[in-house]
Scaffold this motif. Sequence first.
Motif, short mmCIF file in Angstrom:
data_model
loop_
_atom_site.label_atom_id
_atom_site.label_comp_id
_atom_site.label_asym_id
_atom_site.label_seq_id
_atom_site.Cartn_x
_atom_site.Cartn_y
_atom_site.Cartn_z
N LEU A 209 0.83 -1.22 0.00
CA LEU A 209 0.00 0.00 0.00
C LEU A 209 0.86 1.26 0.00
O LEU A 209 0.45 2.30 -0.49
CB LEU A 209 -0.91 0.01 1.23
CG LEU A 209 -2.08 -0.98 1.21
CD1 LEU A 209 -2.74 -1.06 2.58
CD2 LEU A 209 -3.12 -0.56 0.16
N SER A 210 2.07 1.15 0.58
CA SER A 210 2.94 2.32 0.68
C SER A 210 3.69 2.61 -0.62
O SER A 210 4.19 3.72 -0.82
CB SER A 210 4.01 2.10 1.75
OG SER A 210 3.40 1.79 2.96
N ASP A 211 3.77 1.62 -1.50
CA ASP A 211 4.62 1.79 -2.67
C ASP A 211 4.10 2.87 -3.62
O ASP A 211 2.91 3.06 -3.78
CB ASP A 211 4.71 0.47 -3.44
CG ASP A 211 5.51 0.64 -4.71
OD1 ASP A 211 6.76 0.61 -4.61
OD2 ASP A 211 4.91 0.86 -5.78
N PHE A 212 5.05 3.54 -4.22
CA PHE A 212 4.70 4.53 -5.23
C PHE A 212 5.36 4.20 -6.56
O PHE A 212 4.71 4.20 -7.61
CB PHE A 212 5.11 5.93 -4.76
CG PHE A 212 4.98 6.96 -5.83
CD1 PHE A 212 3.72 7.43 -6.21
CD2 PHE A 212 6.10 7.45 -6.50
CE1 PHE A 212 3.59 8.38 -7.22
CE2 PHE A 212 5.98 8.39 -7.52
CZ PHE A 212 4.72 8.86 -7.87
N GLY A 213 6.66 3.86 -6.52
CA GLY A 213 7.44 3.69 -7.75
C GLY A 213 6.88 2.65 -8.70
O GLY A 213 6.72 2.91 -9.91
N ALA A 214 6.56 1.46 -8.20
CA ALA A 214 6.12 0.36 -9.07
C ALA A 214 4.74 0.64 -9.65
O ALA A 214 4.52 0.49 -10.86
CB ALA A 214 6.12 -0.95 -8.29
N VAL A 215 3.80 1.05 -8.79
CA VAL A 215 2.43 1.29 -9.30
C VAL A 215 2.41 2.48 -10.26
O VAL A 215 1.66 2.50 -11.24
CB VAL A 215 1.41 1.50 -8.15
CG1 VAL A 215 1.05 0.18 -7.50
CG2 VAL A 215 1.88 2.50 -7.13
N ASP A 216 3.24 3.46 -9.99
CA ASP A 216 3.33 4.62 -10.90
C ASP A 216 3.87 4.18 -12.26
O ASP A 216 3.35 4.58 -13.30
CB ASP A 216 4.24 5.68 -10.27
CG ASP A 216 4.38 6.91 -11.15
OD1 ASP A 216 3.36 7.56 -11.38
OD2 ASP A 216 5.52 7.18 -11.61
N HIS A 217 4.88 3.31 -12.25
CA HIS A 217 5.48 2.84 -13.50
C HIS A 217 4.49 2.00 -14.30
O HIS A 217 4.48 2.05 -15.53
CB HIS A 217 6.74 2.02 -13.20
CG HIS A 217 7.56 1.72 -14.39
ND1 HIS A 217 8.22 2.70 -15.10
CD2 HIS A 217 7.83 0.55 -15.01
CE1 HIS A 217 8.87 2.14 -16.11
NE2 HIS A 217 8.64 0.84 -16.09
N PHE A 218 3.67 1.23 -13.61
CA PHE A 218 2.68 0.38 -14.28
C PHE A 218 1.36 1.13 -14.52
O PHE A 218 0.38 0.54 -14.97
CB PHE A 218 2.40 -0.88 -13.46
CG PHE A 218 3.48 -1.93 -13.54
CD1 PHE A 218 4.60 -1.75 -14.36
CD2 PHE A 218 3.39 -3.10 -12.83
CE1 PHE A 218 5.59 -2.71 -14.45
CE2 PHE A 218 4.38 -4.08 -12.90
CZ PHE A 218 5.50 -3.88 -13.71
N ALA A 219 1.35 2.42 -14.19
CA ALA A 219 0.18 3.29 -14.38
C ALA A 219 -1.09 2.72 -13.75
O ALA A 219 -2.16 2.67 -14.37
CB ALA A 219 -0.05 3.56 -15.87
N ILE A 220 -0.96 2.25 -12.52
CA ILE A 220 -2.13 1.73 -11.80
C ILE A 220 -2.60 2.80 -10.81
O ILE A 220 -1.79 3.37 -10.08
CB ILE A 220 -1.78 0.45 -11.02
CG1 ILE A 220 -1.24 -0.61 -11.99
CG2 ILE A 220 -2.98 -0.10 -10.27
CD1 ILE A 220 -0.51 -1.74 -11.30
N PHE A 223 -4.02 4.54 -4.07
CA PHE A 223 -4.02 5.70 -3.18
C PHE A 223 -2.75 6.54 -3.34
O PHE A 223 -2.81 7.76 -3.40
CB PHE A 223 -4.14 5.23 -1.72
CG PHE A 223 -5.54 5.09 -1.28
CD1 PHE A 223 -6.31 6.22 -0.99
CD2 PHE A 223 -6.13 3.85 -1.16
CE1 PHE A 223 -7.62 6.11 -0.58
CE2 PHE A 223 -7.45 3.73 -0.75
CZ PHE A 223 -8.19 4.86 -0.46
N THR A 224 -1.59 5.86 -3.40
CA THR A 224 -0.35 6.64 -3.43
C THR A 224 -0.21 7.45 -4.73
O THR A 224 0.15 8.62 -4.69
CB THR A 224 0.89 5.73 -3.26
OG1 THR A 224 0.75 4.61 -4.11
CG2 THR A 224 1.09 5.31 -1.84
N LEU A 243 -6.92 12.30 1.31
CA LEU A 243 -6.73 10.96 0.73
C LEU A 243 -5.73 10.16 1.55
O LEU A 243 -5.93 8.98 1.83
CB LEU A 243 -6.18 11.10 -0.69
CG LEU A 243 -7.15 11.08 -1.86
CD1 LEU A 243 -6.38 11.25 -3.16
CD2 LEU A 243 -7.96 9.78 -1.90
N ALA A 244 -4.65 10.84 1.94
CA ALA A 244 -3.61 10.19 2.73
C ALA A 244 -4.17 9.67 4.06
O ALA A 244 -3.79 8.60 4.53
CB ALA A 244 -2.45 11.15 2.98
N SER A 245 -5.10 10.45 4.65
CA SER A 245 -5.71 10.03 5.92
C SER A 245 -6.45 8.71 5.74
O SER A 245 -6.38 7.83 6.61
CB SER A 245 -6.71 11.07 6.42
OG SER A 245 -6.05 12.27 6.63
#
Lengths: 540, 217
Positions: A209-220, A223-224, A243-245
């Motif tokens: 749930l905390s990840d940003f790099g991988a989901v951003d790269h796969f354009a998913i 929340f992050t 949203l972060a809350s």
Amino acid sequence: MRSSKIFSVWHGLPLFILLFFLSPILIILSSVFADFSENWSHIYEYVLADYILNSLILVSGVSILVMTIGSLTAWLVTNYQFFGKRFFEWGLILPLAIPPYILAYTFTGLFDSYGTMNEIARSVFNLKQNEMLFPNIRNIYGAIIVFSFTLYPYVYLICRTAFLNQSRSMFEVGRTLGLSQASIFLKLALPLVRPALIAGTMIVAMETLSDFGAVDHFAISTFTTGIFRTWYGMYDLTTAMQLASMLLIFITFCLIIERISRKNASYSTIGSNFKPTPVKRLSSLRSSACFFICFVPIFIGFILPVLEILNWSLRFNTRFFNEQFFSISLNTVLLSILSAILCTFIAMIINFSIRYTNSPVIKSINPFLNIGYAVPGLILAVGIVQLFVFLDTNILNSFEEYFLTGSLFGLIFAYIIKSYALANSTYEAGYQKISQTIDDSARILKSTGLNLLLRVHFPILKTSFFTSILLVTSEVVKELPATLILRPFNFETLAVSTYIYASEERMVEAAAPATAIILIGLIPIFFISQMIRASRLEKS
Amino acid sequence: MKNILEIKNLYHAYDQNTLTIKDFSFSLKKGEIVSILGPSGIGKTTLLRIVAGLEHVMDGEVTISDKVVSKKNFLLPPEKRNLGLVVEDRALFPHLNIEKNVMFGINHIHERESLAQEYLGLFKVAELSKKYPHEISAGQQQRVAFARAIITNPDILLLDEPFGALDKNLKDELHDEAKKIFKDKDLSVLLVTHDEEEAEYFSDRIIEFQEDKIIIR
């Protein structure tokens, strides 16, 4: 030995540190009381359902896979003798050296339509240019694979310890009651390690749930990525915090489950009549099957990405050690070491205060300081920016420009909060080995407070101090989202550099910083492998 | 002879329901060696820790050299009581060599090296001064612990089962030597032990902890 004063500096310091640690998180949570903007309505109407659904699919898929891989491999290496077992005992944690975002970048390089694997398949099977053997992995299912094969070691490690603690007599009773080897695993061993399995899986869920790099790269859309887009796309920090809350509440839920499960550890059967389970030898066929089951996760999670990065470096003749790479590496190493030293000192002060004051209040602080590891770097960054803007405008306003905001302080602060749990666990383990009589003797000899810390505890715990610095350094080097947001203008680290190259599809150039991150990431693997070796000796 | 330690109507409990020590009074004279005898878990070490200032008292009063050091809601910290302490596991500082262990409590003194040598010599371990605790035997470690405890010239020396981990021959040898040194230096000593023979041999008087009472003989 206890501090006899009701309130001393050793009470005050931990409370002050707690205030600083919790401020960014409380600032984030306070945003739910702010007005909801038009952007929030837009998010609520069009994308929030996607964020929730994608996050749930991702977490569910990853959880199922890591539970399967982690528990099965842990069971095999604990209970069976097969070819490569000694290597697998520690080799199975190698994927921890590779952050999910780097596996995502290498998987793109490997499995894209013109990626290495599809090119090899075309030449081997004589396929046409538009034909692909390997499917597109830039989707949520690809992300599930990426997270599962980088994060399963958390489940593996905790399950292995739990399996080691299971007594032979229990399984012998199971066998006399008619259970086969496979049934022993499914009906006895696995249910018995359920708390450990859940605890490990919750850590993985929080990391996912905390990840940003991988989901951003796969354009998913998760929340992050949503928080990042709301802030940097819509320039709406309040909505990003709201949203972060939501994410923070969900992560707190995971954290609570993890804590409860960890308390039960594994319905441990260790006691005076504990007999370790004997390691069984296997036939060559079964031995090969075990080898294959243990090798696949390492191959996907470590060997394949490392080979792809090597391929980028060699095939494209990248100028690996250029001036820019050295400057970025230096930035990263200096910043990481500085953060690690500060983080380690804080862990030392807190653990010393707990021991010295023996105050229930100070003891109860530590779990709150530890929650930083569960807070996504992105959320932490948002909270820190808000805190620093507040401090700059209200307290440090004598400076002409912003003093804290946009400086390296924020970055170091985020790293310390994120890594504190690691430094703390190292110190806790160290302190458990110092007998209370050492403190009593020192105190009778008039050594108290700072004198006791510097003359007795610090030298005895030198190993913990340096281990903590090494572990925190290697953790900080990998941190991406917080660095991306909090770094000063034009300041790059290895993680940021890898991210920038990958987001511009310049994968080949990402090879150099990615290699450096992996090499530094191998440091904790070395320490864990030493612990695994020690546990093996204890068992024998 | 002057009383160096006085305990008056002492009460102690770890929780509300169980009293560890109940209405206990006792005095220790200058140069006297007193053993606290009794089975494990009966409160002997607790009494020693109260004298050391490592435990609070529930009620009563503890006085060292005419100065009240413990009473209800008051505790003078251990470092201000001028005591020496030797425990069963020696508690030598593992990161310091033998000489530095012994000098630990007298770092402010100018000729500390020669003083350390003198006290190590008293306990026949002067030649080990550059070694580290893990490099010497248990008996030698105990000798160093004694030297470290008395080099500061404490008002009272507190011994918590100091011979417990030693074998019979070593114990007998160290009993003789330690007792002689303590008497020569006119030290007041409180020794916790569960060994009646040791208590009889080593001490001038015995405080015996029994299930329901404390006897001084």
